[in-house]
Design an enzyme around this catalytic site. Structure first.
Site, PDB file in Angstrom:
ATOM      1  N   HIS A   1       0.843  -1.198   0.000  1.00  9.89           N
ATOM      2  CA  HIS A   1       0.000   0.000   0.000  1.00  9.89           C
ATOM      3  C   HIS A   1       0.879   1.250   0.000  1.00  9.89           C
ATOM      4  O   HIS A   1       2.111   1.162  -0.044  1.00  9.89           O
ATOM      5  CB  HIS A   1      -1.017  -0.014   1.140  1.00  9.89           C
ATOM      6  CG  HIS A   1      -0.420  -0.045   2.515  1.00  9.89           C
ATOM      7  ND1 HIS A   1       0.380   0.948   3.008  1.00  9.89           N
ATOM      8  CD2 HIS A   1      -0.517  -0.972   3.504  1.00  9.89           C
ATOM      9  CE1 HIS A   1       0.743   0.662   4.238  1.00  9.89           C
ATOM     10  NE2 HIS A   1       0.232  -0.512   4.566  1.00  9.89           N
TER      11      HIS A   1
ATOM     12  N   HIS B   1       3.868   1.530   2.433  1.00  8.73           N
ATOM     13  CA  HIS B   1       5.036   0.743   2.020  1.00  8.73           C
ATOM     14  C   HIS B   1       5.733   1.438   0.847  1.00  8.73           C
ATOM     15  O   HIS B   1       6.963   1.515   0.789  1.00  8.73           O
ATOM     16  CB  HIS B   1       4.635  -0.656   1.542  1.00  8.73           C
ATOM     17  CG  HIS B   1       3.791  -1.433   2.509  1.00  8.73           C
ATOM     18  ND1 HIS B   1       2.731  -2.211   2.110  1.00  8.73           N
ATOM     19  CD2 HIS B   1       3.856  -1.565   3.857  1.00  8.73           C
ATOM     20  CE1 HIS B   1       2.193  -2.786   3.163  1.00  8.73           C
ATOM     21  NE2 HIS B   1       2.851  -2.409   4.232  1.00  8.73           N
TER      22      HIS B   1
ATOM     23  N   CYS C   1      -0.296  -7.787  21.527  1.00  8.73           N
ATOM     24  CA  CYS C   1      -1.118  -7.347  20.389  1.00  8.73           C
ATOM     25  C   CYS C   1      -0.609  -8.066  19.143  1.00  8.73           C
ATOM     26  O   CYS C   1       0.554  -7.886  18.750  1.00  8.73           O
ATOM     27  CB  CYS C   1      -1.038  -5.835  20.183  1.00  8.73           C
ATOM     28  SG  CYS C   1      -1.826  -5.351  18.624  1.00  8.73           S
TER      29      CYS C   1
ATOM     30  N   CYS D   1       0.508  -5.740  16.161  1.00  8.11           N
ATOM     31  CA  CYS D   1       1.876  -5.196  16.291  1.00  8.11           C
ATOM     32  C   CYS D   1       2.883  -6.315  16.460  1.00  8.11           C
ATOM     33  O   CYS D   1       4.078  -6.066  16.340  1.00  8.11           O
ATOM     34  CB  CYS D   1       2.057  -4.341  17.543  1.00  8.11           C
ATOM     35  SG  CYS D   1       0.929  -3.029  17.838  1.00  8.11           S
TER      36      CYS D   1
ATOM     37  N   CYS E   1      -4.690  -2.060  22.791  1.00  5.16           N
ATOM     38  CA  CYS E   1      -3.371  -1.791  22.224  1.00  5.16           C
ATOM     39  C   CYS E   1      -3.241  -0.285  21.951  1.00  5.16           C
ATOM     40  O   CYS E   1      -4.138   0.302  21.341  1.00  5.16           O
ATOM     41  CB  CYS E   1      -3.216  -2.580  20.921  1.00  5.16           C
ATOM     42  SG  CYS E   1      -1.896  -1.943  19.887  1.00  5.16           S
TER      43      CYS E   1
ATOM     44  N   HIS F   1      -3.196   0.136  17.875  1.00  4.57           N
ATOM     45  CA  HIS F   1      -4.348  -0.270  17.066  1.00  4.57           C
ATOM     46  C   HIS F   1      -5.697  -0.014  17.743  1.00  4.57           C
ATOM     47  O   HIS F   1      -6.734  -0.222  17.126  1.00  4.57           O
ATOM     48  CB  HIS F   1      -4.239  -1.749  16.698  1.00  4.57           C
ATOM     49  CG  HIS F   1      -3.081  -2.035  15.793  1.00  4.57           C
ATOM     50  ND1 HIS F   1      -1.834  -2.357  16.264  1.00  4.57           N
ATOM     51  CD2 HIS F   1      -2.972  -1.979  14.447  1.00  4.57           C
ATOM     52  CE1 HIS F   1      -1.010  -2.525  15.250  1.00  4.57           C
ATOM     53  NE2 HIS F   1      -1.669  -2.287  14.127  1.00  4.57           N
TER      54      HIS F   1
ATOM     55  N   LYS G   1      -7.663   8.388   8.117  1.00  2.00           N
ATOM     56  CA  LYS G   1      -6.758   7.273   8.393  1.00  2.00           C
ATOM     57  C   LYS G   1      -6.894   6.267   7.247  1.00  2.00           C
ATOM     58  O   LYS G   1      -7.984   6.083   6.701  1.00  2.00           O
ATOM     59  CB  LYS G   1      -7.204   6.630   9.714  1.00  2.00           C
ATOM     60  CG  LYS G   1      -6.226   5.674  10.279  1.00  2.00           C
ATOM     61  CD  LYS G   1      -6.612   5.354  11.733  1.00  2.00           C
ATOM     62  CE  LYS G   1      -5.712   4.269  12.271  1.00  2.00           C
ATOM     63  NZ  LYS G   1      -6.049   2.924  11.859  1.00  2.00           N
TER      64      LYS G   1
ATOM     65  N   LYS H   1      -8.924  -0.001   4.692  1.00  2.00           N
ATOM     66  CA  LYS H   1      -8.797  -0.898   3.539  1.00  2.00           C
ATOM     67  C   LYS H   1      -9.354  -0.261   2.260  1.00  2.00           C
ATOM     68  O   LYS H   1      -8.748  -0.326   1.204  1.00  2.00           O
ATOM     69  CB  LYS H   1      -9.563  -2.203   3.799  1.00  2.00           C
ATOM     70  CG  LYS H   1      -8.844  -3.122   4.738  1.00  2.00           C
ATOM     71  CD  LYS H   1      -7.962  -4.105   3.975  1.00  2.00           C
ATOM     72  CE  LYS H   1      -7.205  -4.966   4.965  1.00  2.00           C
ATOM     73  NZ  LYS H   1      -5.862  -5.305   4.611  1.00  2.00           N
TER      74      LYS H   1
HETATM   75  N1  MSP Z   1       7.196  -6.346   9.405  1.00  5.63           N
HETATM   76  C1  MSP Z   1       7.288  -5.182  10.180  1.00  5.63           C
HETATM   77  C2  MSP Z   1       8.618  -4.488   9.976  1.00  5.63           C
HETATM   78  C3  MSP Z   1       9.801  -5.345  10.290  1.00  5.63           C
HETATM   79  S1  MSP Z   1      11.290  -4.506   9.951  1.00  5.63           S
HETATM   80  C4  MSP Z   1      12.470  -5.468  10.618  1.00  5.63           C
HETATM   81  C5  MSP Z   1       6.162  -4.215   9.803  1.00  5.63           C
HETATM   82  N2  MSP Z   1       5.616  -4.377   8.611  1.00  5.63           N
HETATM   83  S2  MSP Z   1       4.378  -3.549   8.021  1.00  5.63           S
HETATM   84  O1  MSP Z   1       4.172  -4.082   6.710  1.00  5.63           O
HETATM   85  O2  MSP Z   1       3.277  -3.592   8.929  1.00  5.63           O
HETATM   86  O3  MSP Z   1       4.787  -2.046   7.984  1.00  5.63           O
HETATM   87  C6  MSP Z   1       5.868  -1.651   7.239  1.00  5.63           C
HETATM   88  C7  MSP Z   1       6.046  -0.169   7.224  1.00  5.63           C
HETATM   89  O4  MSP Z   1       4.925   0.476   6.632  1.00  5.63           O
HETATM   90  C8  MSP Z   1       6.251   0.445   8.587  1.00  5.63           C
HETATM   91  O5  MSP Z   1       7.414   1.235   8.538  1.00  5.63           O
HETATM   92  C9  MSP Z   1       5.039   1.336   8.764  1.00  5.63           C
HETATM   93  O6  MSP Z   1       5.359   2.485   9.470  1.00  5.63           O
HETATM   94  C10 MSP Z   1       4.708   1.672   7.328  1.00  5.63           C
HETATM   95  N3  MSP Z   1       3.344   2.155   7.181  1.00  5.63           N
HETATM   96  C11 MSP Z   1       2.181   1.476   7.347  1.00  5.63           C
HETATM   97  N4  MSP Z   1       1.137   2.344   7.161  1.00  5.63           N
HETATM   98  C12 MSP Z   1       1.609   3.591   6.895  1.00  5.63           C
HETATM   99  C13 MSP Z   1       1.032   4.824   6.550  1.00  5.63           C
HETATM  100  N5  MSP Z   1      -0.259   5.030   6.536  1.00  5.63           N
HETATM  101  N6  MSP Z   1       1.881   5.846   6.221  1.00  5.63           N
HETATM  102  C14 MSP Z   1       3.242   5.670   6.163  1.00  5.63           C
HETATM  103  N7  MSP Z   1       3.804   4.514   6.487  1.00  5.63           N
HETATM  104  C15 MSP Z   1       3.026   3.507   7.003  1.00  5.63           C
HETATM  105  O7  MSP Z   1       5.850  -3.332  10.581  1.00  5.63           O
END
Ligand code: MSP
Length: 662
Positions: A18, A21, A126, A129, A143, A146, A294, A297
């Site tokens: 998304h 990422h 959680c 997380c 949490c 979340h 926020k 999905k």
């Molecule tokens: N798997 C763990 C990270 C392990 S690193 C050793 C994880 N994965 S995640 O897929 O949930 O999240 C990955 C990244 O996406 C995190 O850095 C998180 O901050 C980022 N984001 C998820 N939603 C976001 C937004 N809405 N905006 C910006 N970044 C966000 O956590």
């Protein structure tokens, strides 16, 4: 020269890629490209986090094994990174043996230091997380991240003696102010550490989806210990591995603010225990909302990075993400703002500058780049432009070095705007009317094209495709990031001798009002699930071979039995290529329940072949096979169409190929 090692978090595979990422990965890619363009040895690392309770539960809910789920989502990540032009050096999956071996070695090292012991964990957890919480950290029993209920865990588990490293860690913060950035985040973490570190539960006996604890088959290693180790396992392990020796102590972990504690507390404590150096910097960026809300999905669909890149061009999306918000701040992704930025900064400022300059060079200089006079500029306007370009070049570099991509682009746009202004001030069209100004006109065009050459280099890290197109139009060779030589402009006029200038498609076409409305309607429909559905049947060229069905009368109705005759199912695009001599047709290889079939589809105007790889589409499977332009087609994929073009129909969660559409 100091090598550069930049990592993104490894992404959980319970979610498709998304915008959040995409943001980290685009920023990381841009910084890595910048350092490559300076001739440094660079390693840019990304990957996927595939173990743990969350993934096990998500797979079970879909009737898949965790590895099947991971395989599916990993192909989505890989294809999205392709769509965004991400040039990672490595993509690590935590299910790879090269990773598990290093995690187990690191565990053993911690155990040898006397930092692992067996105990009882009784507290809150959680799953979203994958994090343990104390009662005081919970908010109204939920949490804190979340706002959802936590599970109560009571189990025998191994513990890591994290408390032992509290003082050493605080001392590291003291000595290395650059360790955690931005400063506000550093302060938060320091006060968290000062409030007292507890030992960490680092194994689970109730879970089987993970890496085994060495010497105890009944436990798997806590997913965060497993995940964080990726930064080292991707370098081939610790101690002697050559890539580790070259890159490790320079590591910069780029992460979102929600996962800072894992990176700035748990991970350094593990490294301290293992006697390994700590990474240079952990940089926590902010979070994106979507149109002020926020990211839920449904909103994620409206900002699906692959779709946006397909709709507005991947460089335009990259520009918006990099420029809109300073790294470290929260940002809002508003569709209208995206279009505005494209029109103002990209189409108007940069696109026009290139276009005007090439048009003048074509008209006044036979499409050639005039030579800059060796005696150097005496005209104050030229001198001012050169001085500004030098200042901007240095500012762009120092902003990239300081992890400030938005400011790097801001600085670069100063040069773009100043060069536009240079045209207005020097008025080449007026010079062209006075024959005695011939050599001045040549110099003005030469300065303009030189400014564009500088811009093309400074733009390369952020917008690699557009920079490459600019260089092609300017008759300049492509930059070679792998050469390990500094390609940053040094002196005005020191570039290679250009070949003839070229004209072509505008760099960034302006999004006019009609297209703007169509795009907004399409993106809104993505969030709300509307849009008319049509078949992406081969059109125009194919019409000779497959007559288009007569449009149905509005009053025509069909029975459910009629519909049941259509065998519709989910298919995944495994390969795609253009059909020779037909500019609307693509030849697709689809995988349907483990079997491959070939389909010719009339979507080449809306999708480049590489954008389709890994996409799950809707296939009409029992359409009579036919041959189109000499290529056999066994079915038809569906797409929705509106004024903006076609959009492939797909499914809103990952569902196995072959699944029936009813
Ligand atoms: N798997 C763990 C990270 C392990 S690193 C050793 C994880 N994965 S995640 O897929 O949930 O999240 C990955 C990244 O996406 C995190 O850095 C998180 O901050 C980022 N984001 C998820 N939603 C976001 C937004 N809405 N905006 C910006 N970044 C966000 O956590």
């Amino acid at each position: 020269m100091r090598p550069f090692y930049l990592t993104t978090p490894i992404y959980y595979v319970n979610d498709v890629p998304h915008l959040g990422h995409a943001y980290t990965t685009v920023v990381g890619d841009t910084l890595a490209r910048y350092h490559r363009s300076r001739g440094e040895a660079v390693r840019f690392q990304t990957g996927t986090d595939e173990h743990g309770q969350k993934i096990e539960a998500a797979a079970a809910a879909r009737g898949l094994t965790p590895l099947q789920l991971a395989d599916e989502v990993v192909s989505r990540f890989r294809s999205t990174w392709g769509e965004l032009g991400i040039a990672h050096d490595d993509f690590l999956r935590t299910t790879e043996p090269r990773h598990a071996a290093v995690v187990q070695r690191l565990w053993q090292r911690l155990a040898e230091r006397g930092d692992i012991y067996l105990g009882e964990y009784d507290g809150a957890y959680c799953v979203a997380c994958e994090e343990y919480y104390t009662e005081t950290q919970l908010v109204a029993g939920n949490c804190p991240v979340h706002a959802r209920p936590v599970s109560r865990l009571k189990q025998t588990s191994y513990f890591f003696r994290m408390s032992r490293y509290q003082d050493a860690l605080l001392e590291h913060f003291e000595r290395h102010p650059e360790f955690v950035q931005p400063e506000m985040r550093r302060n938060e973490i320091v006060s968290f550490i000062r409030s007292g570190l507890r030992d960490l539960s680092v194994s689970r006996s109730t879970l089987s989806w993970g890496i085994r604890v060495p010497g105890d088959d009944t436990h798997v290693i806590y997913v965060w210990i497993d995940a964080l180790t990726n930064y080292i396992s991707a370098l081939g392990g610790f101690d002697e591995a050559p890539a580790y020796r070259q890159f490790w102590p320079q590591a910069i972990h780029l992460i979102g603010k929600d996962i800072l504690r894992f990176h700035a507390v748990y991970w350094p404590c593990m490294l301290l225990s293992a006697g390994l150096p700590l990474p240079r910097t952990v940089f926590a960026h902010g979070w994106w909302t979507v149109n002020g809300q926020k990211m839920s999905k449904s909103l994620m669909n409206a900002v699906d990075p692959g779709m946006l890149a397909g709709d507005v061009g991947r460089d335009a999306l990259r520009y918006f993400l990099l420029r809109e918000t300073p790294l470290g701040h929260d940002g809002d992704f508003a569709h209208e703002a995206l279009i505005q930025r494209i029109n103002a900064d990209l189409a108007n400022d940069l696109g026009n500058l290139l276009n005007r300059s090439l048009a003048m060079a074509a008209k006044y200089c036979d499409g050639q780049t005039p030579a800059l006079l060796a005696t150097g500029p005496t005209d104050p306007t030229d001198q001012a432009l050169i001085a500004l370009a030098e200042r901007v070049r240095d500012a762009v570099a120092s902003h990239f070095e300081r992890l400030e991509p938005s400011r790097a682009l801001e600085a670069l746009w100063e040069l773009v705007r100043a060069t536009n202004k240079y045209i207005d001030t020097t008025a080449p069209y007026r010079l062209a009317r006075a024959p005695e100004q011939r050599s001045r006109l040549d110099q003005v065009v030469a300065h303009l094209l030189e400014a564009l050459r500088w811009i093309s280099v400074l733009l390369t890290p952020a917008l690699p495709d557009s920079a490459a197109t600019m260089r092609r139009y300017l008759g300049l060779p492509a930059l070679e990031p792998q050469l390990e030589v500094d390609q940053w402009p040094a002196r005005w006029g020191d570039g290679p001798t250009p070949a003839a200038l070229q004209r072509g498609e505008p760099l960034f076409p302006r999004i006019d009002d009609e297209r703007r409305q169509a795009l907004i309607a399409r993106w809104t429909a993505r969030a709300t699930g509307g849009a008319e559905v049509v078949a992406a049947a081969p059109t125009v060229e194919a019409s000779a071979a497959t007559p288009a069905p007569a449009p149905a009368e509005p009053s025509d109705t069909i029975t459910i039995d009629d519909f049941a005759r259509c065998e519709l199912c989910i298919a995944e695009v495994r390969a795609a290529a253009r059909v020779e001599g037909a500019d609307r047709l693509l030849r697709l290889t689809l995988e349907v329940g483990g079997v491959e079939r070939q389909v010719v589809s009339g979507i080449a105007k809306a999708y480049a072949p590489e954008q389709l790889l890994g996409k799950r589409v809707l296939l009409l499977a029992n359409l009579k096979p036919t041959t189109i332009r000499g290529v056999r087609s066994e079915g038809m994929i569906l797409a929705a169409g509106d004024g903006a073009g076609l959009a492939l129909c797909t499914v809103d969660r990952d569902i196995p190929t072959g699944a029936k559409v009813r």
